[in-house]
Design a protein around this motif. Structure first.
Motif, PDB file in Angstrom:
ATOM      1  N   ALA A 274       0.821  -1.200   0.000  1.00 35.87           N
ATOM      2  CA  ALA A 274       0.000   0.000   0.000  1.00 35.87           C
ATOM      3  C   ALA A 274       0.861   1.258   0.000  1.00 35.87           C
ATOM      4  CB  ALA A 274      -0.935  -0.006   1.210  1.00 35.87           C
ATOM      5  N   ASP A 275       1.990   1.220   0.736  1.00 35.94           N
ATOM      6  CA  ASP A 275       2.914   2.362   0.700  1.00 35.94           C
ATOM      7  C   ASP A 275       3.470   2.585  -0.701  1.00 35.94           C
ATOM      8  OD1 ASP A 275       2.724   3.200   3.306  1.00 35.94           O
ATOM      9  OD2 ASP A 275       4.355   1.921   4.024  1.00 35.94           O
ATOM     10  N   ALA A 276       3.769   1.489  -1.405  1.00 40.79           N
ATOM     11  CA  ALA A 276       4.264   1.633  -2.778  1.00 40.79           C
ATOM     12  C   ALA A 276       3.191   2.255  -3.673  1.00 40.79           C
ATOM     13  CB  ALA A 276       4.688   0.269  -3.320  1.00 40.79           C
ATOM     14  N   ALA A 333       8.592  -3.376  -0.206  1.00 40.01           N
ATOM     15  CA  ALA A 333       7.571  -4.409  -0.370  1.00 40.01           C
ATOM     16  C   ALA A 333       8.200  -5.738  -0.786  1.00 40.01           C
ATOM     17  CB  ALA A 333       6.540  -3.956  -1.403  1.00 40.01           C
ATOM     18  N   GLN A 334       9.216  -5.673  -1.639  1.00 39.54           N
ATOM     19  CA  GLN A 334       9.899  -6.901  -2.046  1.00 39.54           C
ATOM     20  C   GLN A 334      10.592  -7.562  -0.855  1.00 39.54           C
ATOM     21  OE1 GLN A 334      12.637  -6.307  -5.277  1.00 39.54           O
ATOM     22  NE2 GLN A 334      13.313  -8.418  -5.318  1.00 39.54           N
ATOM     23  N   GLN A 335      11.211  -6.761   0.002  1.00 37.87           N
ATOM     24  CA  GLN A 335      11.867  -7.315   1.189  1.00 37.87           C
ATOM     25  C   GLN A 335      10.845  -7.923   2.145  1.00 37.87           C
ATOM     26  OE1 GLN A 335      14.795  -4.632   3.017  1.00 37.87           O
ATOM     27  NE2 GLN A 335      14.839  -3.500   1.090  1.00 37.87           N
ATOM     28  N   ARG A 336       9.686  -7.257   2.320  1.00 37.14           N
ATOM     29  CA  ARG A 336       8.649  -7.802   3.209  1.00 37.14           C
ATOM     30  C   ARG A 336       8.112  -9.124   2.665  1.00 37.14           C
ATOM     31  NH1 ARG A 336      10.599  -4.298   5.504  1.00 37.14           N
ATOM     32  NH2 ARG A 336      11.733  -6.181   6.087  1.00 37.14           N
ATOM     33  N   ARG A 337       8.025  -9.256   1.358  1.00 34.09           N
ATOM     34  CA  ARG A 337       7.580 -10.527   0.787  1.00 34.09           C
ATOM     35  C   ARG A 337       8.622 -11.617   1.038  1.00 34.09           C
ATOM     36  NH1 ARG A 337       4.524 -13.532  -2.439  1.00 34.09           N
ATOM     37  NH2 ARG A 337       5.504 -14.902  -3.965  1.00 34.09           N
ATOM     38  N   ALA A 338       9.892 -11.273   0.901  1.00 29.10           N
ATOM     39  CA  ALA A 338      10.945 -12.250   1.191  1.00 29.10           C
ATOM     40  C   ALA A 338      10.911 -12.668   2.662  1.00 29.10           C
ATOM     41  CB  ALA A 338      12.315 -11.664   0.833  1.00 29.10           C
ATOM     42  N   ASP A 339      10.675 -11.709   3.552  1.00 26.48           N
ATOM     43  CA  ASP A 339      10.554 -12.040   4.978  1.00 26.48           C
ATOM     44  C   ASP A 339       9.400 -13.004   5.217  1.00 26.48           C
ATOM     45  OD1 ASP A 339      12.664 -10.363   5.499  1.00 26.48           O
ATOM     46  OD2 ASP A 339      11.411  -8.673   6.128  1.00 26.48           O
TER      47      ASP A 339
END
Length: 438
Positions: A274-276, A333-339
């Protein structure tokens, strides 16, 4: 594509657990009950007073405030402006003189359309608030697990003290009896020294076990968040250990849907996305409606006292700042998906480990039960031989029976913690009560 809310099936249970604890008092102190402490009482006290829960509750309130701030853009904005201004006049009889050109304005402003920037900000704030609520639930689960583990550790430490106390008593009787036999010349000095060293060793173990029991009580007090209060007498719980164990695949699939940390990670991923979206929308124009009433120090025939307008605001050049922020938000967002993916794999491993742990403790419990039954029969036999004045070793039999009771207690408490860990992994509220219904 509209996504379903992963909290829909979990938040009702979360709400039930949040009601189990009273608000945290400012001083963090608690009065222990007058009688022996039960495990459900220890959990209730720990949920009231531990600083970890206070911090988690503070994060929930912080996210709630940020949500209100993010959604404030949906509401109109009313503000006043006052400008003190002096200017040199052109034309008229006061030409060339500095005159008062001050003004006062009251503006009512409402953002009409911004290509989804406000909506994205609201989604991000709501997702983070929900993540903080789930984190509070997980903090309570972790606190309950820690309290129960320390409670069991105290009980096991007390039982270990009993084991070494009985062994020390038997060793002392043998050493004392050996001193009498040594005076009669029935045993050698070497044998007497061996009996004394054995007693001293058991006494040292007994003292160490006493210290460990005291330290275990201090750790239990810290797990409960107590200050200047250490639990003394504890009541041994009777946990429900004869439970049905679902298949590991069923538990894994359930954990992927309901594990609190996974849910929180998904909500943080939604917030990052959502931030993106918000950062991308900020690069586009927006329409703002406004109504203005104003007063001027200098009067002209063509000045408006009331105005209404629709204003178009479009970023033309900002040095690449908006683009860089949008790119950073997409990377976040990409990092949060990896997490989230890493955590999903770790939860699966934890489910397999906890499932095997339950099975392992079941086997240890069965062995400990059989061993205790054997030791009880050996003790009964030793008592019979003692009554008949036959050669026997009743003291050792009693000590070994106490050791078997300790082994069974360790297996039962280990199995109880394994079940609790499995429940926590699938998001099952643990609650203060751990005992089976009677």
């Amino acid at each position: 594509m509209k996504r379903g809310n992963p909290l829909r099936g979990v938040l009702p249970a979360l709400g039930l657990l949040l009601l189990l604890a009273d608000p945290v008092r400012a001083d963090g102190r608690s009065a222990l009950p007058d009688g022996p402490l039960e495990i459900r009482q220890a959990v209730r006290l720990g949920l009231q007073h531990h600083p970890d829960l206070l911090a988690a509750q503070g994060r929930v309130r912080e996210r709630e405030a940020r949500l209100r701030s993010a959604t404030a853009g949906y509401r109109p904005r009313l503000y006043a402006e006052g400008i003190y201004r002096q200017g040199r006049q052109i034309g008229g009889r006061d030409e060339g003189k500095f005159t008062d050109d001050s003004e006062a304005r009251v503006v009512l402003e409402q953002r009409l359309y911004d290509f989804g920037a406000r909506a994205a900000a609201g989604r991000a704030a709501r997702a983070r608030r929900e993540a903080s609520e789930v984190a509070l639930f997980d903090a309570r689960q972790s606190r309950i697990l820690a309290i129960r583990r320390q409670f069991y550790d105290v009980l096991l430490a007390d039982r270990q003290v009993q084991v070494w106390n009985e062994a020390m008593a038997v060793a002392f009787v043998r050493w004392d009896y050996g001193k009498g036999r040594r005076e009669l010349g029935d045993i050698s000095p070497v044998e007497l020294a061996r009996l004394e060293s054995r007693f001293r060793r058991f006494r040292s173990n007994y003292r160490s076990a006493q210290y460990d029991a005291r330290l275990a009580r201090v750790r239990l007090a810290h797990a409960m968040g107590l200050e200047d209060a250490v639990p003394r007498d504890l009541v041994r719980p009777d946990p429900d250990l004869d439970r049905e164990l679902p298949s590991v695949q069923e538990l894994r699939d359930r954990a992927w849907r309901t594990n609190p940390r996974l849910i929180a990670a998904r909500q943080r991923l939604e917030a990052a996305r959502a931030d993106a979206d918000r950062r991308e929308a900020q690069r586009l124009p927006r329409f703002v409606g406004e109504v203005v009433t104003q007063r001027y120090a200098r009067q002209f025939d063509f000045r408006n006292e009331v105005e209404a307008a629709i204003r178009l605001e479009a970023p033309l050049y900002e040095g690449g700042r908006l683009g860089a922020r949008a790119e950073a938000a997409r990377a976040e967002a990409q990092q949060r998906r990896a997490d989230w993916l890493r955590l999903r794999a770790r939860v699966e491993e934890n489910i397999y480990d906890a499932h095997l742990d339950v099975q392992s403790w079941r086997e240890k419990r069965a062995y400990a039960r059989a061993l205790l039954q054997y030791r009880k029969l050996k003790t009964d036999l030793a008592r019979t031989e003692y009554v008949l004045e036959l050669e026997t070793d009743l003291g050792d039999s009693l000590t070994e029976q106490t050791r078997a009771e300790l082994k069974l207690a360790r297996a039962e408490f280990g199995l109880a913690m394994a079940y609790d860990r499995l429940d926590a992994l699938v998001g099952e509220p643990l609650g203060p009560n751990t005992e089976k219904a009677r």
